[in-house]
Write a protein that holds these residues in place. Structure first.
Motif, PDB file in Angstrom:
ATOM      1  N   THR A  12      -0.171   1.932  -4.497  1.00 22.54           N
ATOM      2  CA  THR A  12       0.246   3.313  -4.726  1.00 22.54           C
ATOM      3  C   THR A  12       1.631   3.364  -5.376  1.00 22.54           C
ATOM      4  N   GLU A  13       2.543   2.532  -4.860  1.00 22.08           N
ATOM      5  CA  GLU A  13       3.893   2.496  -5.427  1.00 22.08           C
ATOM      6  C   GLU A  13       3.882   2.100  -6.899  1.00 22.08           C
ATOM      7  N   HIS A  14       3.075   1.092  -7.232  1.00 16.97           N
ATOM      8  CA  HIS A  14       3.008   0.642  -8.624  1.00 16.97           C
ATOM      9  C   HIS A  14       2.453   1.742  -9.508  1.00 16.97           C
ATOM     10  N   LEU A  15       1.423   2.447  -9.028  1.00 13.87           N
ATOM     11  CA  LEU A  15       0.813   3.509  -9.841  1.00 13.87           C
ATOM     12  C   LEU A  15       1.772   4.680  -9.999  1.00 13.87           C
ATOM     13  N   GLU A  16       2.584   4.928  -8.966  1.00 13.74           N
ATOM     14  CA  GLU A  16       3.519   6.050  -8.985  1.00 13.74           C
ATOM     15  C   GLU A  16       4.585   5.866 -10.055  1.00 13.74           C
TER      16      GLU A  16
END
Lengths: 199, 199
Positions: A12-16
């Motif tokens: 999720t962090e990477h996609l954010e």
């Protein structure tokens, strides 16, 4: 959070961090990636890695390519006496779609922008000058975006090229001022190619 | 296109298949992935693969986890006499954020929806029944979404559980009808936990 699911949070962090994707979208995408068929998720991950390992800049025009030289520079049917200078690799297909241009390209990978600390040395200006000394080029068309930075970059380059006795032109203002070349329609782009004026 | 850049096109196609991402956004994301630091792009690709290989369903509550059992099922401080049944793993952190619930969960992974061809056998209903025969559960809270399918699923399960002499309750309608549990605010969710009614 008290109960962590680390691989999910990491994803999720990477996609954010991607442009235009906030926390909720990133979360939704992460769950989509978890629920989609395993093969598709793996193919996406591989496509990212493959794009990063196989795509590089063409040694001539600095456009992005997966061949040793880009297909436009390799194409013997293209007119080698004209070079169209663009800011961004995305601008090349935009101009190609007009079918009104048969010369070569040069991709700067940015604009001069002193406020953001970007000078000509961050762009592929050296590579452009190198081409002009070799290839019998008679005209350079400046097709930078019609923004302050794009205009400034075009002016800067035209002053640099004038002493070399090369005709330097600029796309006509058929493009809406303040817009982005990537989103211009084919007709507008065609008009501005036809009506290009000497700088 | 006459001049193909295959790895780039492949990457764009894969991104375009994600929910809420159209052609232009996919293209923009693809270029972002090309221009971002190599390590970050690789980390994103690895996060996708890692999420897919490491995340699985908890054998007890069917929530997604990267541990052998999920941390909530493992937590000895949780009240093992109450199970809160949700449609989707995303609903678990939503209820956790209210800090008003200390029981266990059960994730159905969907709703019964005859129109879409989804019956109870596609959900983790068997697993829920198995838990109820073992664990000394006295109450099951239905926290499916307040939609037609969510309500129907809750009704179906309550009829299935009634013969087992287990109290079956439903979240109170503090949640806006037709909404999605994932986007409810903490206060609203807290209210509907407090005001739950027997089915």
């Amino acid at each position: 959070m008290a109960y962590a699911n680390l691989p999910l949070e990491k994803l999720t962090e990477h996609l954010e961090r991607l442009p235009g994707i906030g926390r909720k979208s990133a979360n939704r995408l992460a769950f989509h990636l978890l629920y989609m068929p395993q093969a598709d998720a793996q193919a996406l991950a591989q496509a990212v890695e493959e794009a990063r390992t196989r795509i590089h800049e063409c040694p001539i025009c600095c456009n992005l390519t997966d061949s040793p030289r880009c297909p436009i520079c390799e194409d013997v049917r293209r007119d080698r006496s004209v070079i169209c200078v663009v800011e961004d690799p995305r601008n090349v297909p935009a101009i190609e779609r007009t079918r009104g241009y048969n010369g070569l390209y040069h991709v700067l990978h940015g604009t001069i922008s002193p406020l953001d600390g970007r000078g000509p040395e961050q762009l592929r200006v050296k590579e452009l000058l190198h081409r002009l000394s070799d290839e019998g080029v008679t005209e350079v068309i400046m097709a930078t975006n019609p923004t302050v930075e794009g205009d400034y970059t075009a002016m800067y380059l035209s002053r640099l090229l004038k002493p070399l006795n090369i005709k330097v032109t600029r796309l006509a203002y058929g493009i809406p001022v303040g817009g982005d070349l990537e989103y211009a329609d084919e007709v507008t782009l065609s008009r501005s190619l036809e009506g290009r004026s000497e700088l």
